[in-house]
Write a protein that holds these residues in place. Structure first.
Motif, PDB file in Angstrom:
ATOM      1  N   TYR B  83      50.381  32.256  19.488  1.00  0.00           N
ATOM      2  CA  TYR B  83      49.155  32.852  20.017  1.00  0.00           C
ATOM      3  C   TYR B  83      48.348  31.732  20.656  1.00  0.00           C
ATOM      4  O   TYR B  83      48.430  30.574  20.250  1.00  0.00           O
ATOM      5  CB  TYR B  83      48.350  33.583  18.929  1.00  0.00           C
ATOM      6  CG  TYR B  83      48.384  32.916  17.581  1.00  0.00           C
ATOM      7  CD1 TYR B  83      47.606  31.798  17.340  1.00  0.00           C
ATOM      8  CD2 TYR B  83      49.190  33.407  16.572  1.00  0.00           C
ATOM      9  CE1 TYR B  83      47.633  31.168  16.119  1.00  0.00           C
ATOM     10  CE2 TYR B  83      49.233  32.785  15.336  1.00  0.00           C
ATOM     11  CZ  TYR B  83      48.455  31.665  15.120  1.00  0.00           C
ATOM     12  OH  TYR B  83      48.476  31.039  13.911  1.00  0.00           O
ATOM     13  N   TYR B  84      47.577  32.111  21.633  1.00  0.00           N
ATOM     14  CA  TYR B  84      46.952  31.053  22.448  1.00  0.00           C
ATOM     15  C   TYR B  84      45.540  31.419  22.850  1.00  0.00           C
ATOM     16  O   TYR B  84      45.205  32.591  22.992  1.00  0.00           O
ATOM     17  CB  TYR B  84      47.803  30.802  23.697  1.00  0.00           C
ATOM     18  CG  TYR B  84      49.244  30.503  23.313  1.00  0.00           C
ATOM     19  CD1 TYR B  84      49.584  29.223  22.885  1.00  0.00           C
ATOM     20  CD2 TYR B  84      50.216  31.496  23.333  1.00  0.00           C
ATOM     21  CE1 TYR B  84      50.875  28.952  22.480  1.00  0.00           C
ATOM     22  CE2 TYR B  84      51.501  31.239  22.928  1.00  0.00           C
ATOM     23  CZ  TYR B  84      51.838  29.962  22.502  1.00  0.00           C
ATOM     24  OH  TYR B  84      53.110  29.704  22.082  1.00  0.00           O
ATOM     25  N   VAL B 196      54.723  21.416  25.300  1.00  0.00           N
ATOM     26  CA  VAL B 196      54.476  22.204  26.524  1.00  0.00           C
ATOM     27  C   VAL B 196      55.755  22.231  27.381  1.00  0.00           C
ATOM     28  O   VAL B 196      56.121  23.253  27.950  1.00  0.00           O
ATOM     29  CB  VAL B 196      53.269  21.641  27.304  1.00  0.00           C
ATOM     30  CG1 VAL B 196      53.183  22.233  28.717  1.00  0.00           C
ATOM     31  CG2 VAL B 196      51.967  21.955  26.565  1.00  0.00           C
ATOM     32  N   GLY B 197      56.461  21.092  27.406  1.00  0.00           N
ATOM     33  CA  GLY B 197      57.748  21.023  28.119  1.00  0.00           C
ATOM     34  C   GLY B 197      58.731  22.018  27.540  1.00  0.00           C
ATOM     35  O   GLY B 197      59.449  22.722  28.269  1.00  0.00           O
ATOM     36  N   MET B 198      58.754  22.113  26.198  1.00  0.00           N
ATOM     37  CA  MET B 198      59.650  23.077  25.526  1.00  0.00           C
ATOM     38  C   MET B 198      59.261  24.501  25.920  1.00  0.00           C
ATOM     39  O   MET B 198      60.112  25.351  26.185  1.00  0.00           O
ATOM     40  CB  MET B 198      59.521  22.963  23.994  1.00  0.00           C
ATOM     41  CG  MET B 198      60.125  21.731  23.381  1.00  0.00           C
ATOM     42  SD  MET B 198      59.862  21.815  21.586  1.00  0.00           S
ATOM     43  CE  MET B 198      60.087  20.107  21.151  1.00  0.00           C
ATOM     44  N   ALA B 199      57.919  24.740  25.967  1.00  0.00           N
ATOM     45  CA  ALA B 199      57.420  26.084  26.303  1.00  0.00           C
ATOM     46  C   ALA B 199      57.846  26.475  27.706  1.00  0.00           C
ATOM     47  O   ALA B 199      58.218  27.630  27.972  1.00  0.00           O
ATOM     48  CB  ALA B 199      55.904  26.120  26.165  1.00  0.00           C
ATOM     49  N   LYS B 200      57.809  25.514  28.607  1.00  0.00           N
ATOM     50  CA  LYS B 200      58.205  25.804  29.996  1.00  0.00           C
ATOM     51  C   LYS B 200      59.686  26.142  30.040  1.00  0.00           C
ATOM     52  O   LYS B 200      60.105  27.077  30.734  1.00  0.00           O
ATOM     53  CB  LYS B 200      57.887  24.610  30.890  1.00  0.00           C
ATOM     54  CG  LYS B 200      56.396  24.517  31.196  1.00  0.00           C
ATOM     55  CD  LYS B 200      56.067  23.300  32.017  1.00  0.00           C
ATOM     56  CE  LYS B 200      54.547  23.254  32.287  1.00  0.00           C
ATOM     57  NZ  LYS B 200      54.134  21.967  32.812  1.00  0.00           N
ATOM     58  N   SER B 201      60.511  25.401  29.265  1.00  0.00           N
ATOM     59  CA  SER B 201      61.941  25.707  29.195  1.00  0.00           C
ATOM     60  C   SER B 201      62.136  27.103  28.641  1.00  0.00           C
ATOM     61  O   SER B 201      62.998  27.867  29.097  1.00  0.00           O
ATOM     62  CB  SER B 201      62.672  24.703  28.298  1.00  0.00           C
ATOM     63  OG  SER B 201      62.470  23.404  28.745  1.00  0.00           O
ATOM     64  N   ALA B 202      61.325  27.440  27.599  1.00  0.00           N
ATOM     65  CA  ALA B 202      61.435  28.758  26.972  1.00  0.00           C
ATOM     66  C   ALA B 202      61.116  29.855  27.966  1.00  0.00           C
ATOM     67  O   ALA B 202      61.812  30.879  28.049  1.00  0.00           O
ATOM     68  CB  ALA B 202      60.481  28.837  25.780  1.00  0.00           C
ATOM     69  N   GLY B 213      50.320  35.520  31.206  1.00  0.00           N
ATOM     70  CA  GLY B 213      48.884  35.337  31.481  1.00  0.00           C
ATOM     71  C   GLY B 213      48.275  34.116  30.835  1.00  0.00           C
ATOM     72  O   GLY B 213      47.060  33.970  30.791  1.00  0.00           O
ATOM     73  N   VAL B 214      49.116  33.233  30.254  1.00  0.00           N
ATOM     74  CA  VAL B 214      48.568  32.046  29.601  1.00  0.00           C
ATOM     75  C   VAL B 214      48.943  30.815  30.411  1.00  0.00           C
ATOM     76  O   VAL B 214      50.095  30.660  30.815  1.00  0.00           O
ATOM     77  CB  VAL B 214      49.138  31.916  28.170  1.00  0.00           C
ATOM     78  CG1 VAL B 214      48.630  30.640  27.501  1.00  0.00           C
ATOM     79  CG2 VAL B 214      48.790  33.128  27.329  1.00  0.00           C
ATOM     80  N   ILE B 216      50.017  27.585  30.188  1.00  0.00           N
ATOM     81  CA  ILE B 216      50.608  26.769  29.127  1.00  0.00           C
ATOM     82  C   ILE B 216      50.050  25.344  29.136  1.00  0.00           C
ATOM     83  O   ILE B 216      49.831  24.735  28.094  1.00  0.00           O
ATOM     84  CB  ILE B 216      52.154  26.714  29.285  1.00  0.00           C
ATOM     85  CG1 ILE B 216      52.738  28.119  29.190  1.00  0.00           C
ATOM     86  CG2 ILE B 216      52.782  25.834  28.232  1.00  0.00           C
ATOM     87  CD1 ILE B 216      54.196  28.202  29.546  1.00  0.00           C
ATOM     88  N   ALA B 217      49.810  24.837  30.296  1.00  0.00           N
ATOM     89  CA  ALA B 217      49.380  23.432  30.425  1.00  0.00           C
ATOM     90  C   ALA B 217      48.049  23.170  29.740  1.00  0.00           C
ATOM     91  O   ALA B 217      47.796  22.065  29.255  1.00  0.00           O
ATOM     92  CB  ALA B 217      49.292  23.063  31.886  1.00  0.00           C
ATOM     93  N   THR B 218      47.182  24.174  29.683  1.00  0.00           N
ATOM     94  CA  THR B 218      45.846  23.931  29.102  1.00  0.00           C
ATOM     95  C   THR B 218      45.571  24.748  27.846  1.00  0.00           C
ATOM     96  O   THR B 218      44.567  24.508  27.165  1.00  0.00           O
ATOM     97  CB  THR B 218      44.758  24.264  30.134  1.00  0.00           C
ATOM     98  OG1 THR B 218      44.930  25.631  30.541  1.00  0.00           O
ATOM     99  CG2 THR B 218      44.844  23.341  31.339  1.00  0.00           C
ATOM    100  N   ALA B 219      46.424  25.711  27.497  1.00  0.00           N
ATOM    101  CA  ALA B 219      46.146  26.594  26.344  1.00  0.00           C
ATOM    102  C   ALA B 219      46.330  25.856  25.016  1.00  0.00           C
ATOM    103  O   ALA B 219      46.954  24.800  24.965  1.00  0.00           O
ATOM    104  CB  ALA B 219      47.061  27.803  26.391  1.00  0.00           C
TER     105      ALA B 219
END
Lengths: 224, 402
Positions: B83-84, B196-202, B213-214, B216-219
């Motif tokens: 959650y973010y 954040v790198g992992m999230a982008k891969s995900a 809608g999030v 990722i870089a700033t959440a």
């Protein structure tokens, strides 16, 4: 060596109506000397066992004192009196039982082992042989009959070659032949210098005794 | 003493049933002390560690975190959650009155799929501002957590090549952390950029991205706050709850106090159980020794007649009690040790509380304590019986038997 009772008496309390205190033993004087066998005879409940227990330090008199070497043994603390009993006295209690977790032989050497005395196993085996129970040496005490237990108790009382022997009905469950053997052992101990007090019902005890007393309703009087 | 000991050994061996009953009661006492003590100490350790690891005065999470996978769940149970909150909310939180320092954390859950080594909670922290994870890492290794590497909790299985894979990317394991007894042990830590790198891969790999809608870089998933000195924590939390929408600020104290209450309840129940076991066992021991003393009056009278002093008799009984209850206590405490350690995981799940097993030193002290207490119970009850028997005159004991 002599042990001297000066006016020793013992009262007990019984629950009930009326007078509840009674004299189990009335004030009594008695001297036991080394080399003599003194027999006390009397009916059941006459006070013989109470007298014997007071003399060997197991029951405190309510009156009088018991002197050993001029000292009142009941003025001693429990430890000294117990050690005195262990080293100087051989007791055959009226209820002749042993420690059930020990063998007959272990029971017999108990008084010598208690305060780290010399190993008396050989003498114990000899005594058991004389008393006709040598084959029971390794049997647990709980497995013995009344007569066998009685003979074990006699051997135990003699193991330390004590100066005083107090034998309370030592022949209670024994046949005439074994009764003579036990009396003979006590006589022999007296001749070797022990003071022996024999409490008995046996009429023929007089033949082995130097002195005989009669106990009746707590009163001790010279006998036949 | 040798005489008393020898006689006690012979008596104990000659009466196996009697010895067994006494030993069993001592075993029960020792088991209850060790197992109960072990559980209570583990819970206290867990709470202490949880308090220490939390490290913040206030934890702020998005409202979306309510219900499942909350910070509590993540920290205590190892439940995963994504959650973010946006940068806008983070800025408002940081600007709240009384806030001395903030640090963001970014949560990501790995998938149970071929792209990932295992399904775990991944926590990204900001090395610039962090005051909770880095001090903890510092206890295990110097040098923190380098970018592109991960630090794993105590419960994570580290492969032999010390590399874990998340969303198709390999990450070297820089260190494994000490156990805390909480869900933190089942998490993986890395700096925010790495996570954040992992999230982008995900987002690339997963069919349905959890980051709709999030940015990722700033959440952030949680904001940890330290309040300024002298400022009331609750006031700051209330202020954030009123002025910042879509977030929930919770004072860490109240998170801990909830656990502390739970711990108190569990400790109370364990204490009551131990008390009941002890009361029952002591009553039975007293009855057993009272029966034994009656049974053995004649034996003791004989011992007295042949010259045993009261002290010798007491020693005989004490040796016997110490011997039998000692063996029983050893078995009981040993059994408790064998059961408690392997079952601590199950117990932790059942209690839903932080549970951190004590170290070897404490376990040894607990073991010895359980032995001493149980032997002492045996000695005291035996001593009471010995006193009763030896208190009277032997001549009277001999009369009683006639």
């Amino acid at each position: 060596m002599e042990i001297k009772a000066e006016g020793i008496a013992r009262t007990f309390f019984r629950k009930g109506r009326g007078t509840n205190f009674f004299y189990a033993v009335h004030p009594t004087d008695l001297t036991l000397r080394s080399g003599t066998l003194t027999a006390v005879v009397g009916k059941s409940g006459s006070g013989k066992t109470t007298l014997a227990n007071m003399l060997c330090g197991l029951l405190r008199p309510t009156e009088g004192r018991v002197l050993f070497g001029g000292e009142n043994v009941y003025a001693w603390d429990d430890r000294r009196r117990s050690e005195w009993r262990s080293r100087k006295i051989g007791v055959v209690p009226q209820v002749s039982s042993g420690l059930q977790s020990l063998t007959v032989l272990e029971n017999v050497v108990l008084p010598s082992a208690m305060y780290g005395g010399a190993d008396r196993t050989g003498f114990a085996r000899e005594l058991l042989k004389t008393l006709g129970v040598a084959e029971l040496s390794d049997v647990y005490a709980g497995e013995l009959s009344g007569g066998e237990a009685r003979r074990m108790a006699v051997a135990r009382a003699l193991i330390n070659v004590p100066e005083l022997i107090v034998a309370d009905e030592p022949t209670g469950d024994l046949d005439p032949e074994m009764t003579r053997t036990v009396f003979g052992l006590l006589r022999n101990a007296a001749e070797k210098g022990a003071a022996v007090l024999l409490i008995t019902h046996e009429e023929n005890a007089a033949a082995f005794a130097d002195r005989v007393f009669v106990m009746e309703k707590g009163t001790l009087s010279p006998g036949f | 003493m040798k005489f008393a000991f020898d006689l006690a050994v012979k008596t104990a061996l000659r009466k196996p049933f009697r010895s067994l009953v006494t030993a069993l009661l001592a075993a029960l006492l020792a088991f209850s002390v060790f197992a109960g003590g072990f559980t209570v100490i583990s819970l206290r350790n867990g709470l202490d560690c949880y308090q220490k690891r939390l490290g913040a005065d206030i934890v702020v999470t998005p409202n979306a975190a309510k219900g499942h996978g909350t910070v509590d769940d993540i920290l205590l149970q190892g439940v995963t959650g994504n959650y973010y909150m946006s940068q806008k909310e983070i800025d408002k939180i940081a600007a709240a009155e009384g806030v001395a320092a903030v640090s963001q954390q970014f949560f990501l859950t790995s998938a149970k799929a071929s792209c990932c080594s295992t399904r775990v909670q991944i926590i990204g922290f900001d090395p610039e501002t962090d005051f909770t994870v880095l001090p903890w890492i510092a206890e295990s290794r110097s040098g923190g957590c380098p970018p592109g590497e991960v630090v794993v909790g105590a419960n994570i299985n580290v492969p032999a090549d010390r590399t874990v894979t998340f969303y198709g990317q390999d990450y070297p394991v820089a260190a494994q952390l000490e156990s805390t007894g909480t869900g933190l042990d089942a998490a993986v830590y890395a700096d925010r950029e790495t996570v954040v790198g992992m999230a982008k891969s995900a987002a690339r790999l997963l069919e349905t991205s959890p980051f709709q809608g999030v940015d990722i870089a700033t959440a952030a998933s949680a904001v940890l706050i330290k309040v300024a000195e002298g400022v009331d924590v609750q006031t700051v939390a209330d202020d954030i709850n009123i002025h910042v929408t879509k977030v929930q600020a919770t004072p860490a104290r109240s998170m801990v106090s909830g656990i502390a209450q739970g711990l108190q309840g569990v400790s109370g129940v364990i204490g009551a159980l131990i008390g009941a076991v002890w009361a029952l066992a002591l009553i039975v021991l007293i009855v057993v020794f009272a029966l034994l003393s009656n049974e053995r009056k004649k034996e003791f009278a004989v011992l007295r007649a042949v010259g045993a002093s009261r002290r010798v008799l007491t020693r005989v009984m004490a040796c016997e009690a110490a011997l039998v209850s000692g063996v029983g206590a050893l078995v009981g405490a040993g059994l408790a040790l064998l059961v408690s350690i392997p079952l601590s995981g199950t117990l932790k799940n059942a209690l839903s509380l932080p549970f951190l097993r004590p170290g070897a030193g404490v376990i040894v002290i607990l073991f010895i304590g359980a032995l001493i207490l149980s032997v002492l119970a045996g000695l005291l009850t035996a001593g009471a019986s010995a006193r009763k028997i030896t208190g009277g005159e032997t001549g009277l004991l001999l009369r009683e038997d006639t």
